[in-house]
Design an enzyme around this catalytic site. Structure first.
Site, PDB file in Angstrom:
ATOM      1  CG  ASP A  37      -1.928  -6.623  -2.879  1.00  0.00           C
ATOM      2  OD1 ASP A  37      -1.846  -7.326  -1.860  1.00  0.00           O
ATOM      3  OD2 ASP A  37      -2.824  -5.766  -3.049  1.00  0.00           O
ATOM      4  CD  GLN A  40      -9.275 -21.514  17.368  1.00  0.00           C
ATOM      5  OE1 GLN A  40     -10.202 -20.782  17.682  1.00  0.00           O
ATOM      6  NE2 GLN A  40      -9.479 -22.708  16.818  1.00  0.00           N
ATOM      7  CB  THR A  42      -0.935  -0.002   1.228  1.00  0.00           C
ATOM      8  OG1 THR A  42      -1.813  -1.134   1.150  1.00  0.00           O
ATOM      9  CG2 THR A  42      -1.758   1.266   1.294  1.00  0.00           C
TER      10      THR A  42
END
Length: 362
Positions: free
Chosen positions: A61, A279, A16
């Site tokens: 990207d 997680q 970006t």
């Protein structure tokens, strides 16, 4: 090279930070980043070190980043290692944490600093974070070229160890965090680095070797309620060699499901290395804590402790590339090789007592 005038190589991969608008949305613009940096006086300030930009062609990207591209970055650094005092990898944010972990294992030993940075908005935008991230990264490299070693990621005023960082926010400038290891440094009015969190360099610097990643077949799988054993069986099917298993809580899984455990056991018996990581962003996979974790251990799963998924994947790639047998990988994946995990013996005493108390409820 003189310590008073460090030279920095900027390895511009895309992302970006240097993108331009197109009919299809933001895309990397060739030459855009270099031109924008050259026209801004801040990049020519006295405290900004001399730098040279080496741009990928084509620019990427980061969603399109592959292990082959990690190799391109590592080989670029290795090829120019003797000519520069530090290296700034400008990268898209989506997979920057994966690249930071990968480079940490690929480049060894690493007696010079490699920083990764990027931006949530392009440098040409009015309210971009790109200028601050780029400038501060360059100043950090110039100021601490003789002391900073290894791979780090700098973003939004924080310097993180490369193997400990993960992306946590897609909509804020504070896009990254290091959940289980404190930041290595901060950039406020002063640049502060906690040097006890950085390995001291060897002088003269050793030229690193590059271990290419991508030859092994590794994967990641996230557990979820209602998981069918067949779904996991597909992930563990040949030719896979290693899988990072993102478990509930502190390393738990549905162990009342015999078919689920049978799939895990069959895979480990034929040599698949399965590494359990939590997680939750914070915490460790302690397979001795609950019966549901012990069930995984009995099936041959090993703990990745508090490693991020990004670090665990890179580590599996790396260990298999070294030619280790599955049993050796199971052992080595639990060792701290690049500061990527906290060994059980280093867990703070208070936390250790809490875990032992919880284990009594099994």
């Amino acid at each position: 090279m003189s310590a008073s005038s460090p030279r920095i190589l900027v390895v511009y991969t895309g992302g970006t930070v240097g993108m331009v608008e197109s009919e299809d949305g933001y895309v990397p613009g060739s030459g855009t980043l270099q031109a924008l940096m050259e026209e801004r006086p801040s990049f020519c300030a006295a405290d900004v070190p001399e730098y040279e930009v080496h741009a990928f062609d084509p620019l990427l990207d980061s969603a399109n980043m592959t292990p082959n591209d990690w190799g391109r970055i590592a080989r670029t650094i290795r090829k120019r290692f003797e000519s520069y005092d530090g290296f700034l990898v400008v990268h898209g944010t989506d997979t920057m944490a994966f690249t930071a972990s990968a480079l940490s294992f690929m480049l060894h030993p690493l007696d010079k600093p490699v920083l990764l940075t990027g931006a949530q908005l392009p440098l040409d935008e009015t309210r971009s974070d790109a200028q601050e991230n780029l400038l501060t990264s360059l100043v950090l490299l110039g100021t601490f070229a003789d002391r900073l070693t290894g791979v780090h990621l700098f973003f939004h005023d924080h310097l993180y160890r490369g193997t400990r960082v993960t992306k946590v926010n897609a909509d804020a400038f504070a896009a990254f965090d290091s959940p289980n290891f404190p930041a290595v440094g901060t950039a406020g009015i002063d640049l502060d680095v906690e040097w006890d969190r950085v390995s001291p360099p060897q002088r003269p610097p050793r030229t690193p070797a590059v271990t290419e990643l991508g030859g092994a077949t590794v994967s990641a799988f996230r557990l979820f309620p209602g998981l069918e054993a067949a779904s996991l069986e597909n992930v563990l099917a040949p030719p896979v060699q290693g899988v990072v298993l993102e478990c509930f809580g502190a390393g738990n899984a549905p162990t009342e499901n015999d078919a689920f455990l049978d799939v895990l056991r069959a895979a480990t018996e034929r040599g698949v290395v399965i590494v359990a990581v939590p997680q939750p962003l914070r915490g460790t996979a302690d397979l001795d804590l609950y019966a549901t974790g012990q069930g995984l251990a009995n099936a041959g799963v090993v703990s990745g402790y508090d490693m991020t998924t990004e670090a665990a994947l890179a580590k599996l790639y790396y260990l298999f590339e070294q030619g280790h047998s599955p049993e050796e990988v199971r052992q080595l994946v639990q060792n701290d090789l690049r500061g990527e995990l906290t060994p059980p013996e280093d867990v703070p005493p208070a936390l250790g007592r809490t875990r032992r108390r919880l284990a009594g409820y099994r």
